[in-house]
Design an enzyme around this catalytic site. Structure first.
Site, short mmCIF file in Angstrom:
data_model
loop_
_atom_site.label_atom_id
_atom_site.label_comp_id
_atom_site.label_asym_id
_atom_site.label_seq_id
_atom_site.Cartn_x
_atom_site.Cartn_y
_atom_site.Cartn_z
N TRP A 40 -7.22 3.46 2.70
CA TRP A 40 -6.14 4.39 2.33
C TRP A 40 -6.56 5.24 1.14
O TRP A 40 -6.24 6.42 1.06
CB TRP A 40 -4.86 3.61 2.03
N ASP A 72 -2.12 -7.97 -10.61
CA ASP A 72 -0.98 -8.42 -9.82
C ASP A 72 0.19 -7.50 -10.14
O ASP A 72 0.70 -7.51 -11.27
CB ASP A 72 -0.65 -9.87 -10.17
N ASP A 95 -0.11 -1.08 2.02
CA ASP A 95 -0.48 -1.61 3.34
C ASP A 95 -0.61 -3.12 3.26
O ASP A 95 -1.30 -3.75 4.06
CB ASP A 95 -1.81 -0.97 3.79
N LYS A 124 4.12 -1.10 4.68
CA LYS A 124 4.01 -1.73 5.99
C LYS A 124 5.04 -2.83 6.12
O LYS A 124 5.25 -3.62 5.20
CB LYS A 124 2.61 -2.31 6.20
#
Length: 247
Positions: free
Chosen positions: A91, A133, A157, A197
């Site tokens: 991406w 994170d 994604d 996603k």
């Protein structure tokens, strides 16, 4: 026209009719599950996998973000982009080109992209990679500092590790999408875009409701390059309304 060793004339068949479909077959190996063999065979015969290799992308997922952007147009020159769960980087490769991050489009603004992932990533020209994170308490502050301001696009994604149980996997990815959405609320500029996603499975209602409260348009899209036998789809939220008053 040619001759066989016996001297008979032969004509090459160029029509394609009567010829075998040349697909790679993968033999089952000791210790490999049948499902793994089928996955490997599908990968080897996937035209998007082959195209990604030919065009230098790090995975077939690159074509998914291309197709999403072709429809919704958010990877524009000058865009400030955050890619959550960015590894292996397909991406990001697309975003670098479309947002003019390397300044290849003369007279167009140069974009910025931050790649965020828990694991290390191989460098990508024009991409600022951080091992982080995004659920950490101060992750949004770090991202805004690295960007030098707010983001125009937050895209994801990401998918949770598969448990093999369809409903469990669905619930996990919806929870991950919600976490990414709340992160986006903290870093997006007004008018910004959020892409993530998801998996079809019935638990999307709360996520859709949440996004519709914060964006002017929310749509679901399954790119042509997404496998038809997959429940994968992408939620596209456009026109971020900005922080709520109580925030």
């Amino acid at each position: 026209m040619g001759k066989t060793p016996t001297g008979k004339n032969t004509t090459k068949n160029t029509s394609g009719r009567g010829q075998r479909d040349l697909k790679v077959k993968v033999k089952s190996a000791r210790g490999r599950k049948l499902s793994s063999t089928r996955w490997l065979q599908r990968q080897l015969n996937d035209p998007y996998v082959k195209r990604a290799q030919a065009e230098g992308y790090r995975g077939r997922a690159a074509f998914k973000i291309m197709e999403i952007d072709d429809k919704y147009r958010f990877l524009v020159p000058g865009a400030r982009i955050v890619d959550l769960g960015a590894a292996p980087g397909g991406w990001c490769q697309v975003a670098v080109k479309r947002s003019n991050i390397l300044g290849e489009k003369s007279g167009k603004a140069k974009g910025t992209i931050l790649a965020i992932d828990l694991q290390e990533m191989e460098p990508i020209a024009g991409c600022d990679i951080h091992q982080l994170d995004f659920m950490e308490d101060d992750a949004d502050l770090k991202v805004k500092e690295w960007l030098g301001g707010m983001a125009d696009v937050v895209m994801s994604d990401m998918a949770a590790s598969s448990s093999g149980h369809k409903q469990t996997d669905h619930n996990r990815i919806i929870a991950l999408c919600e976490a990414a959405a709340y992160f986006a609320f903290d870093v997006l500029e007004e008018g910004g875009t959020f892409i993530a996603k998801t998996l079809a499975g019935g638990a999307e209602g709360d996520l859709q409701k949440l996004l519709k409260q914060r964006f002017t348009k929310v749509a679901n899209f399954k790119p042509p390059s997404s496998r038809q036998d997959s429940s994968e789809k992408f939620v596209v939220a456009l026109g971020f309304k900005g922080p709520l008053e109580e925030e």
